[in-house]
Design a protein around this motif. Structure first.
Motif, PDB file in Angstrom:
ATOM      1  N   THR A  34      18.106 -29.003 -25.300  1.00  0.00           N
ATOM      2  CA  THR A  34      19.367 -28.271 -25.118  1.00  0.00           C
ATOM      3  C   THR A  34      19.314 -26.916 -25.800  1.00  0.00           C
ATOM      4  O   THR A  34      19.715 -25.894 -25.225  1.00  0.00           O
ATOM      5  CB  THR A  34      20.549 -29.095 -25.677  1.00  0.00           C
ATOM      6  OG1 THR A  34      20.672 -30.312 -24.948  1.00  0.00           O
ATOM      7  CG2 THR A  34      21.859 -28.317 -25.566  1.00  0.00           C
ATOM      8  N   LEU A  35      18.798 -26.881 -27.025  1.00  0.00           N
ATOM      9  CA  LEU A  35      18.684 -25.619 -27.756  1.00  0.00           C
ATOM     10  C   LEU A  35      17.675 -24.690 -27.080  1.00  0.00           C
ATOM     11  O   LEU A  35      17.881 -23.469 -27.040  1.00  0.00           O
ATOM     12  CB  LEU A  35      18.266 -25.885 -29.202  1.00  0.00           C
ATOM     13  CG  LEU A  35      19.324 -26.528 -30.096  1.00  0.00           C
ATOM     14  CD1 LEU A  35      18.717 -26.927 -31.439  1.00  0.00           C
ATOM     15  CD2 LEU A  35      20.496 -25.575 -30.310  1.00  0.00           C
TER      16      LEU A  35
ATOM     17  N   ASN B  49      22.479 -36.033 -24.189  1.00  0.00           N
ATOM     18  CA  ASN B  49      23.261 -35.090 -23.374  1.00  0.00           C
ATOM     19  C   ASN B  49      24.407 -34.446 -24.160  1.00  0.00           C
ATOM     20  O   ASN B  49      25.509 -34.257 -23.641  1.00  0.00           O
ATOM     21  CB  ASN B  49      23.810 -35.795 -22.129  1.00  0.00           C
ATOM     22  CG  ASN B  49      22.713 -36.423 -21.287  1.00  0.00           C
ATOM     23  OD1 ASN B  49      21.668 -35.819 -21.087  1.00  0.00           O
ATOM     24  ND2 ASN B  49      22.943 -37.640 -20.826  1.00  0.00           N
ATOM     25  N   MET B  50      24.136 -34.086 -25.410  1.00  0.00           N
ATOM     26  CA  MET B  50      25.142 -33.379 -26.204  1.00  0.00           C
ATOM     27  C   MET B  50      25.252 -31.932 -25.721  1.00  0.00           C
ATOM     28  O   MET B  50      24.257 -31.283 -25.421  1.00  0.00           O
ATOM     29  CB  MET B  50      24.755 -33.402 -27.689  1.00  0.00           C
ATOM     30  CG  MET B  50      24.853 -34.779 -28.323  1.00  0.00           C
ATOM     31  SD  MET B  50      24.294 -34.797 -30.052  1.00  0.00           S
ATOM     32  CE  MET B  50      25.509 -33.730 -30.832  1.00  0.00           C
ATOM     33  N   SER B  51      26.474 -31.419 -25.669  1.00  0.00           N
ATOM     34  CA  SER B  51      26.692 -30.031 -25.286  1.00  0.00           C
ATOM     35  C   SER B  51      26.190 -29.107 -26.390  1.00  0.00           C
ATOM     36  O   SER B  51      26.001 -29.533 -27.538  1.00  0.00           O
ATOM     37  CB  SER B  51      28.177 -29.776 -25.041  1.00  0.00           C
ATOM     38  OG  SER B  51      28.892 -29.890 -26.275  1.00  0.00           O
TER      39      SER B  51
ATOM     40  N   GLU C 212      14.319 -40.026 -28.501  1.00  0.00           N
ATOM     41  CA  GLU C 212      14.897 -39.556 -27.250  1.00  0.00           C
ATOM     42  C   GLU C 212      16.098 -38.638 -27.498  1.00  0.00           C
ATOM     43  O   GLU C 212      16.229 -37.580 -26.870  1.00  0.00           O
ATOM     44  CB  GLU C 212      15.334 -40.754 -26.389  1.00  0.00           C
ATOM     45  CG  GLU C 212      14.186 -41.605 -25.867  1.00  0.00           C
ATOM     46  CD  GLU C 212      13.515 -40.988 -24.646  1.00  0.00           C
ATOM     47  OE1 GLU C 212      13.973 -39.922 -24.188  1.00  0.00           O
ATOM     48  OE2 GLU C 212      12.526 -41.563 -24.165  1.00  0.00           O
ATOM     49  N   ILE C 213      16.961 -39.019 -28.421  1.00  0.00           N
ATOM     50  CA  ILE C 213      18.161 -38.210 -28.698  1.00  0.00           C
ATOM     51  C   ILE C 213      17.783 -36.866 -29.288  1.00  0.00           C
ATOM     52  O   ILE C 213      18.301 -35.816 -28.878  1.00  0.00           O
ATOM     53  CB  ILE C 213      19.119 -38.978 -29.635  1.00  0.00           C
ATOM     54  CG1 ILE C 213      19.751 -40.146 -28.875  1.00  0.00           C
ATOM     55  CG2 ILE C 213      20.204 -38.047 -30.184  1.00  0.00           C
ATOM     56  CD1 ILE C 213      20.679 -41.006 -29.714  1.00  0.00           C
ATOM     57  N   ILE C 214      16.861 -36.862 -30.246  1.00  0.00           N
ATOM     58  CA  ILE C 214      16.470 -35.603 -30.882  1.00  0.00           C
ATOM     59  C   ILE C 214      15.756 -34.707 -29.882  1.00  0.00           C
ATOM     60  O   ILE C 214      15.974 -33.482 -29.865  1.00  0.00           O
ATOM     61  CB  ILE C 214      15.582 -35.861 -32.116  1.00  0.00           C
ATOM     62  CG1 ILE C 214      16.302 -36.769 -33.117  1.00  0.00           C
ATOM     63  CG2 ILE C 214      15.205 -34.540 -32.779  1.00  0.00           C
ATOM     64  CD1 ILE C 214      17.669 -36.273 -33.537  1.00  0.00           C
TER      65      ILE C 214
END
Length: 230
Positions: free
Chosen positions: A157-158, A102-104, A149-151
């Motif tokens: 997001t992109l 959930n990085m902005s 999962e993070i990637i």
């Protein structure tokens, strides 16, 4: 001036991972889209068939050649789209990243410019302008070396927040995770023909011999050619 900036970025290729020393001897692959009408496609045909998709997903077994293909794909994409900023990210070559789910979009941008590329002030300005205009291509390789999962969250997001193009290489063991994040059909490699396999083996043998002894390689190559032509 804008013309000076354009001249500066033409030919710009940022590579994070393996180098490009194999592109001249690389044997072009063909591809199979995961659709009912499965026909082997060239690289250009793959681009044409997926022109409306900003995310292209390669799903293949381990050691199938995903990383080698991504090096060549990044090189070909830069030649085809010289006005775009191409970034190849190989997570086997990146250590000590501090990423989280959930990085902005702002944090993702800082990850790309600071952690991955470590851009100078001038390059940062050019990258941001191209990124905002959708003139960037990011290839994500070896994501299971970090956290799948993070990637995948970053890629999503992109995809939602920008108009850039992305390529993702992923192992078949992560197919279910891909379905959770994306609706795009993936593609895979079409098997090499018998002649292509011979050429691939010849390239490999020659490289190994050149590494050991150039003179020996030249003397032995004719014998190898006879072997693989039989």
């Amino acid at each position: 001036t804008s013309e000076e900036i354009r001249n500066f970025i033409v030919g710009k290729f940022i590579e994070i991972g393996p180098n490009l020393h194999d592109v001249d001897s690389y044997i072009q692959r063909r591809f199979l889209l995961q659709t009912p009408d499965v026909q082997p496609l060239s690289f250009d045909e793959l681009l044409s068939h997926t022109s409306n998709e900003r995310l292209k997903i390669l799903v293949e077994d381990q050691r199938a050649g995903k990383s080698t293909f991504f090096v060549k794909a990044a090189y070909d994409l830069k030649q085809k789209y010289p006005h775009k900023w191409v970034v190849l990210i190989d997570f086997k070559s990146i250590k000590e990243l501090k990423l989280h789910e959930n990085m902005s979009i702002g944090k993702v941008r800082r990850f790309l410019t600071k952690d991955v590329q470590k851009l100078s002030e001038l390059n940062l300005k050019i990258f941001n302008d191209l990124f905002d205009a959708g003139n960037a291509i990011i290839l994500w390789d070896s994501i299971d070396e970090y956290s799948v999962e993070i990637i995948l969250n970053i890629i999503k997001t992109l995809e939602v927040s920008t108009t850039i193009q992305q390529w993702l290489a992923c192992g078949v063991e992560h197919k279910n995770k891909l379905k959770k994040y994306f609706t795009q059909k993936s593609f895979k490699f079409s098997e090499y023909s018998e002649n292509e396999q011979k050429r691939l083996m010849m390239n490999f043998i020659l490289k190994q011999k050149l590494k050991r002894n150039v003179r020996s390689a030249i003397l032995d190559i004719n014998n190898d050619m006879k072997l693989f032509q039989s």
